[in-house]
Write an enzyme that holds these catalytic residues in place. Sequence first.
Site, PDB file in Angstrom:
ATOM      1  N   THR A  35       0.822  -1.215   0.000  1.00 26.01           N
ATOM      2  CA  THR A  35       0.000   0.000   0.000  1.00 26.01           C
ATOM      3  C   THR A  35       0.853   1.262   0.000  1.00 26.01           C
ATOM      4  O   THR A  35       1.957   1.284   0.573  1.00 26.01           O
ATOM      5  CB  THR A  35      -0.938  -0.021   1.232  1.00 26.01           C
ATOM      6  N   SER A  53      -1.680   3.356  10.590  1.00 27.71           N
ATOM      7  CA  SER A  53      -2.669   2.485  11.247  1.00 27.71           C
ATOM      8  C   SER A  53      -2.010   1.124  11.446  1.00 27.71           C
ATOM      9  O   SER A  53      -0.968   0.832  10.836  1.00 27.71           O
ATOM     10  CB  SER A  53      -3.920   2.311  10.373  1.00 27.71           C
ATOM     11  N   TYR A  91      -3.148  -1.654  10.380  1.00 29.93           N
ATOM     12  CA  TYR A  91      -3.173  -2.306   9.052  1.00 29.93           C
ATOM     13  C   TYR A  91      -1.966  -1.870   8.216  1.00 29.93           C
ATOM     14  O   TYR A  91      -1.237  -2.704   7.670  1.00 29.93           O
ATOM     15  CB  TYR A  91      -4.476  -1.975   8.305  1.00 29.93           C
ATOM     16  N   HIS A  92      -1.749  -0.552   8.094  1.00 22.14           N
ATOM     17  CA  HIS A  92      -0.629  -0.077   7.275  1.00 22.14           C
ATOM     18  C   HIS A  92       0.704  -0.561   7.862  1.00 22.14           C
ATOM     19  O   HIS A  92       1.660  -0.817   7.130  1.00 22.14           O
ATOM     20  CB  HIS A  92      -0.652   1.455   7.165  1.00 22.14           C
ATOM     21  N   LYS A  96       1.741  -3.884   6.545  1.00 26.02           N
ATOM     22  CA  LYS A  96       2.315  -3.838   5.190  1.00 26.02           C
ATOM     23  C   LYS A  96       3.778  -3.379   5.251  1.00 26.02           C
ATOM     24  O   LYS A  96       4.577  -3.740   4.402  1.00 26.02           O
ATOM     25  CB  LYS A  96       1.501  -2.901   4.304  1.00 26.02           C
TER      26      LYS A  96
HETATM   27  P1  NAD Z   1     -10.653  -7.788   0.499  1.00 23.28           P
HETATM   28  O1  NAD Z   1     -10.790  -7.809   1.987  1.00 23.28           O
HETATM   29  O2  NAD Z   1     -11.864  -7.530  -0.323  1.00 23.28           O
HETATM   30  O3  NAD Z   1     -10.014  -9.166   0.002  1.00 23.28           O
HETATM   31  C1  NAD Z   1      -9.040  -9.867   0.727  1.00 23.28           C
HETATM   32  C2  NAD Z   1      -9.343 -11.352   0.590  1.00 23.28           C
HETATM   33  O4  NAD Z   1      -8.347 -12.088   1.305  1.00 23.28           O
HETATM   34  C3  NAD Z   1     -10.698 -11.718   1.196  1.00 23.28           C
HETATM   35  O5  NAD Z   1     -11.449 -12.480   0.275  1.00 23.28           O
HETATM   36  C4  NAD Z   1     -10.341 -12.516   2.445  1.00 23.28           C
HETATM   37  O6  NAD Z   1     -11.297 -13.517   2.742  1.00 23.28           O
HETATM   38  C5  NAD Z   1      -8.976 -13.097   2.071  1.00 23.28           C
HETATM   39  N1  NAD Z   1      -8.107 -13.398   3.220  1.00 23.28           N
HETATM   40  C6  NAD Z   1      -7.776 -12.567   4.242  1.00 23.28           C
HETATM   41  N2  NAD Z   1      -6.989 -13.216   5.116  1.00 23.28           N
HETATM   42  C7  NAD Z   1      -6.808 -14.463   4.623  1.00 23.28           C
HETATM   43  C8  NAD Z   1      -6.110 -15.614   5.090  1.00 23.28           C
HETATM   44  N3  NAD Z   1      -5.450 -15.604   6.264  1.00 23.28           N
HETATM   45  N4  NAD Z   1      -6.132 -16.739   4.344  1.00 23.28           N
HETATM   46  C9  NAD Z   1      -6.809 -16.777   3.167  1.00 23.28           C
HETATM   47  N5  NAD Z   1      -7.522 -15.733   2.700  1.00 23.28           N
HETATM   48  C10 NAD Z   1      -7.512 -14.586   3.420  1.00 23.28           C
HETATM   49  O7  NAD Z   1      -9.505  -6.728   0.146  1.00 23.28           O
HETATM   50  P2  NAD Z   1      -9.154  -6.025  -1.244  1.00 23.28           P
HETATM   51  O8  NAD Z   1      -9.726  -4.674  -1.227  1.00 23.28           O
HETATM   52  O9  NAD Z   1      -9.436  -6.950  -2.347  1.00 23.28           O
HETATM   53  O10 NAD Z   1      -7.580  -5.877  -1.084  1.00 23.28           O
HETATM   54  C11 NAD Z   1      -6.714  -6.905  -1.530  1.00 23.28           C
HETATM   55  C12 NAD Z   1      -5.273  -6.546  -1.186  1.00 23.28           C
HETATM   56  O11 NAD Z   1      -4.931  -5.325  -1.834  1.00 23.28           O
HETATM   57  C13 NAD Z   1      -5.053  -6.340   0.306  1.00 23.28           C
HETATM   58  O12 NAD Z   1      -3.846  -6.947   0.697  1.00 23.28           O
HETATM   59  C14 NAD Z   1      -4.966  -4.838   0.457  1.00 23.28           C
HETATM   60  O13 NAD Z   1      -4.111  -4.491   1.502  1.00 23.28           O
HETATM   61  C15 NAD Z   1      -4.435  -4.398  -0.892  1.00 23.28           C
HETATM   62  N6  NAD Z   1      -4.899  -3.037  -1.246  1.00 23.28           N
HETATM   63  C16 NAD Z   1      -6.250  -2.771  -1.370  1.00 23.28           C
HETATM   64  C17 NAD Z   1      -6.652  -1.482  -1.695  1.00 23.28           C
HETATM   65  C18 NAD Z   1      -8.114  -1.100  -1.805  1.00 23.28           C
HETATM   66  O14 NAD Z   1      -8.411   0.103  -1.974  1.00 23.28           O
HETATM   67  N7  NAD Z   1      -9.054  -2.053  -1.746  1.00 23.28           N
HETATM   68  C19 NAD Z   1      -5.701  -0.483  -1.908  1.00 23.28           C
HETATM   69  C20 NAD Z   1      -4.347  -0.795  -1.757  1.00 23.28           C
HETATM   70  C21 NAD Z   1      -3.961  -2.082  -1.433  1.00 23.28           C
HETATM   71  N1  USQ Z   2     -12.036   9.579   4.599  1.00 22.29           N
HETATM   72  C1  USQ Z   2     -13.001  10.575   4.668  1.00 22.29           C
HETATM   73  N2  USQ Z   2     -14.305  10.183   4.696  1.00 22.29           N
HETATM   74  C2  USQ Z   2     -14.696   8.878   4.629  1.00 22.29           C
HETATM   75  C3  USQ Z   2     -13.705   7.879   4.538  1.00 22.29           C
HETATM   76  C4  USQ Z   2     -12.374   8.274   4.537  1.00 22.29           C
HETATM   77  O1  USQ Z   2     -12.703  11.772   4.715  1.00 22.29           O
HETATM   78  O2  USQ Z   2     -15.907   8.610   4.650  1.00 22.29           O
HETATM   79  C5  USQ Z   2     -10.623   9.969   4.568  1.00 22.29           C
HETATM   80  C6  USQ Z   2      -9.787   9.279   5.646  1.00 22.29           C
HETATM   81  O3  USQ Z   2      -9.814   9.999   6.861  1.00 22.29           O
HETATM   82  C7  USQ Z   2      -8.425   9.245   4.969  1.00 22.29           C
HETATM   83  C8  USQ Z   2      -8.734   9.115   3.486  1.00 22.29           C
HETATM   84  O4  USQ Z   2     -10.097   9.516   3.333  1.00 22.29           O
HETATM   85  O5  USQ Z   2      -7.772  10.464   5.152  1.00 22.29           O
HETATM   86  C9  USQ Z   2      -8.558   7.722   2.916  1.00 22.29           C
HETATM   87  O6  USQ Z   2      -9.336   6.795   3.663  1.00 22.29           O
HETATM   88  P1  USQ Z   2      -9.757   5.396   2.989  1.00 22.29           P
HETATM   89  O7  USQ Z   2     -10.590   4.646   3.973  1.00 22.29           O
HETATM   90  O8  USQ Z   2     -10.320   5.639   1.637  1.00 22.29           O
HETATM   91  O9  USQ Z   2      -8.335   4.694   2.737  1.00 22.29           O
HETATM   92  P2  USQ Z   2      -7.321   3.971   3.722  1.00 22.29           P
HETATM   93  O10 USQ Z   2      -7.814   3.852   5.095  1.00 22.29           O
HETATM   94  O11 USQ Z   2      -5.984   4.619   3.530  1.00 22.29           O
HETATM   95  O12 USQ Z   2      -7.248   2.486   3.134  1.00 22.29           O
HETATM   96  C10 USQ Z   2      -7.561   2.139   1.787  1.00 22.29           C
HETATM   97  C11 USQ Z   2      -7.730   0.627   1.717  1.00 22.29           C
HETATM   98  C12 USQ Z   2      -6.401  -0.035   2.068  1.00 22.29           C
HETATM   99  C13 USQ Z   2      -5.316   0.509   1.166  1.00 22.29           C
HETATM  100  C14 USQ Z   2      -5.237   2.023   1.217  1.00 22.29           C
HETATM  101  C15 USQ Z   2      -4.319   2.602   0.146  1.00 22.29           C
HETATM  102  O13 USQ Z   2      -8.751   0.196   2.615  1.00 22.29           O
HETATM  103  O14 USQ Z   2      -6.519  -1.446   1.911  1.00 22.29           O
HETATM  104  O15 USQ Z   2      -4.090  -0.038   1.527  1.00 22.29           O
HETATM  105  O16 USQ Z   2      -6.545   2.560   0.917  1.00 22.29           O
HETATM  106  S1  USQ Z   2      -3.441   4.014   0.723  1.00 22.29           S
HETATM  107  O17 USQ Z   2      -4.422   4.946   1.293  1.00 22.29           O
HETATM  108  O18 USQ Z   2      -2.801   4.589  -0.429  1.00 22.29           O
HETATM  109  O19 USQ Z   2      -2.534   3.553   1.726  1.00 22.29           O
END
Ligand code: NAD
Ligand code: USQ
Length: 406
Positions: A145, A187, A189-190, A193
Amino acid sequence: MKIAVLGGDGFCGWPTSLHLSDQGHEVHIIDNLSRRWIDTELGVQSLTPMDSIQERCRIWKEISGESIRFHLLDLAKDYDRLRHWLAEYRPDAIIHFAEQRAAPYSMKSDHHKVYTVNNNVSATHNLLTALVETGIDAHLVHLGTMGVYGYSSVGAAIPEGYLDVEIENLQGEKKGMEILYPTRPGSVYHMTKSLDQILFQFYAQNDGLRITDLHQGIVWGTHTEQTRRHEQLINRFDYDGDYGTVLNRFLIQAAINYPLTVHGTGGQTRAFIHLQDTVRCIELALSDAPSAGDRVKIFNQMTETHRVRDLANMIADLTGAEIANLPNPRKEAAENDLIVKNDHFLELGLNPTTLAGGLLSEVVEVARKYAHRIDRSRVPAVSAWTKDIATRVNHDPEGRQLRSVS
Ligand code: NAD
Ligand code: USQ
């Protein structure tokens, strides 16, 4: 190629599986379906009606003639099954999406922090060590991320993974060194990563694993070319305060006449990418695999940056939605700039899909179609980053609770 898509039932994983299958690859989805269980825990559901993963694969076979096989496996807990699976199927490439990916979910309570770290770090480490143990030379492509770097405003572009620095030795000589660009996660989560990055660095250097780490921005949109082909291939679409991401949330909120939930002044600048470009980037990353012994390849997977309030204004102009500036439940910079290099993907041929396209309207249309499935009480983001913030944003000045935090 034979490709394992870990987390292939998720928001990015399902359309990626379809895209790769459509290109003739043999696709195997591994997923423990934890994301579906988390919906149950939170009492929410995807805006779009998702079929079971088995049914999705059956429909894909009917539509395309191609098979996608599903394997139920928990990467973080079923180490031996994972190792056996790898030894039996011997994939040429592995796409690793399988982690708990919501920052607000990871900050909900101590239990959610523990779960996120255990799940994400164990999943990644189990995979790496199983690859070494089985001797499988698969190209591992991981979804990291952009947010690992935090959001300081030094005014320099974030490079693709590495930074050249000079340090002075004891003789006073300047020595050059290449380091991983410093992380400053915002966070739990971050943070996981950021930890993944170190695991990759170690296994690439120690065992010659071939790894590409994609530092992805916030993914928006819901459809790709393949998910549009049949109603039952529809993708997951999260709108709730924990899993909904900002741009998709604003588009859904606009569709149901819910004031756009801008946190604070909306001065946060973030990186974005459309889902169609996500699946294309995975394809491009697969075509550019590192060799054994190479350092980890790190690509910034994003196409544009935007300030949250600018997005809200753009969507308000498009749809007539109102904007609400809410107290921010997160501990983050109220205003920041963000400049990101994404030269690798542009050089490989990525043609970015930008926000200006008709795709914003497409998302609003999908949201209107399924608006009856939305529970408005699940729209507010109530997960607070610290106890103090929770007290401030979720209670009135007399200490009475304003919003449910469950
Ligand atoms: P998602 O939660 O929709 O999908 C993740 C999938 O992984 C789910 O189907 C879940 O069941 C599976 N999973 C989680 N833990 C597992 C485990 N221990 N064993 C097997 N399966 C498992 O998430 P997404 O939005 O599709 O994101 C996918 C990846 O991309 C994540 O690693 C996330 O960090 C990264 N990412 C997502 C975004 C975004 O905006 N959605 C942005 C940047 C990075
Ligand atoms: N935000 C608002 N209003 C909302 C939701 C979010 O103002 O209703 C703000 C948050 O405070 C934050 C920004 O929007 O400042 C982004 O929040 P987000 O929930 O869209 O994104 P984030 O929490 O960073 O996480 C998401 C995905 C994560 C991925 C990440 C990419 O859930 O899996 O890794 O985006 S990045 O942000 O580039 O790290």
